[in-house]
Design an enzyme around this catalytic site. Structure first.
Site, mmCIF file in Angstrom:
data_model
loop_
_atom_site.group_PDB
_atom_site.id
_atom_site.type_symbol
_atom_site.label_atom_id
_atom_site.label_comp_id
_atom_site.label_asym_id
_atom_site.label_seq_id
_atom_site.Cartn_x
_atom_site.Cartn_y
_atom_site.Cartn_z
ATOM 1 N N HIS A 283 0.819 -1.212 0.000
ATOM 2 C CA HIS A 283 0.000 0.000 0.000
ATOM 3 C C HIS A 283 0.856 1.267 0.000
ATOM 4 O O HIS A 283 0.559 2.221 -0.726
ATOM 5 C CB HIS A 283 -0.936 -0.002 1.209
ATOM 6 N N HIS B 96 -23.561 45.645 -13.488
ATOM 7 C CA HIS B 96 -23.441 44.180 -13.631
ATOM 8 C C HIS B 96 -22.567 43.613 -12.515
ATOM 9 O O HIS B 96 -21.398 43.319 -12.752
ATOM 10 C CB HIS B 96 -22.835 43.844 -14.993
#
Length: 210
Positions: free
Chosen positions: A34, A112
């Protein structure tokens, strides 16, 4: 039969899933475990991340630009409030890269949006097109005597909002040689390493009438 080998094989497959992307490869492993599998997966992921950002233009604000705002103004006809390109940082025969520093002083932020300033997507495309205009006009000897006009926009996507304080880095690349004054290019806009806007743009260059 062969249970230990199958177990180790599944461990390798499971650990390499940490890469987070599909893999197509032949993997040879001797005494895998692992810890080694995970270290290998991390190494693959770092290599993938490096590869995925290698095409993003490098921008160091301390370096002198290829073109500053005055040189850009000598080529492009755009002026305030529609001059959306601050500098050119790279230019060759097929690729150009430019920069737009987005500040709260931009006039479009007045509407905006009030209390939620977001750069309009159409202006991101326009700034990208102005960057591409430098590339196209650099192919003629007297660029100040030509106009550039949009002919088409395809496959346009806005992937993330652009806000005051962001630095937009544009990259435009010709998809084919310019023929009969028609240029087609792919444009991308980045904030840092994040793609925020992309489009395929077609434009024409036309000599100004004397």
């Amino acid at each position: 039969r062969n249970e230990p080998a199958r177990h180790k094989l599944l461990d390798v497959v499971g650990d390499l899933a940490l890469v987070g992307r599909p893999l197509k490869a032949q993997i040879l492993a001797a005494r895998p475990g692992h810890a080694a599998n995970v270290a290998f997966a991390k190494k693959i992921k770092r290599a993938m991340e490096k590869s995925s950002t290698s095409h993003i233009p490098y921008y160091d604000p301390k370096l002198p630009p290829v073109m500053d705002i005055n040189q850009i103004s000598n080529i492009l006809p755009h002026r305030y409030p529609f001059q959306l390109l601050d500098k050119i940082i790279y230019l060759d025969d097929t690729v150009v890269a430019g920069v737009k520093n987005v500040t709260m002083n931009e006039p479009f932020f007045l509407g905006h949006f009030p209390g939620n300033p977001v750069m309009p997507g159409v202006l991101q495309v326009e700034a990208m097109a102005q960057t591409g205009g430098i590339l196209v006009l650099s192919t003629v000897d007297d660029p100040e005597n030509y106009w550039t006009y949009f002919l088409g926009i395809e496959s346009c996507k806005f992937r993330k909002m652009v806000l005051p304080g962001d630095t937009l880095i544009f990259k435009c690349e010709l998809l084919a040689p310019i023929r009969r004054g028609i240029a087609k290019m792919r444009g991308e806009a980045y904030v840092g390493n994040t793609l925020v806007c992309e489009a395929v743009m077609t434009a024409s260059i036309t000599r100004k009438e004397s």
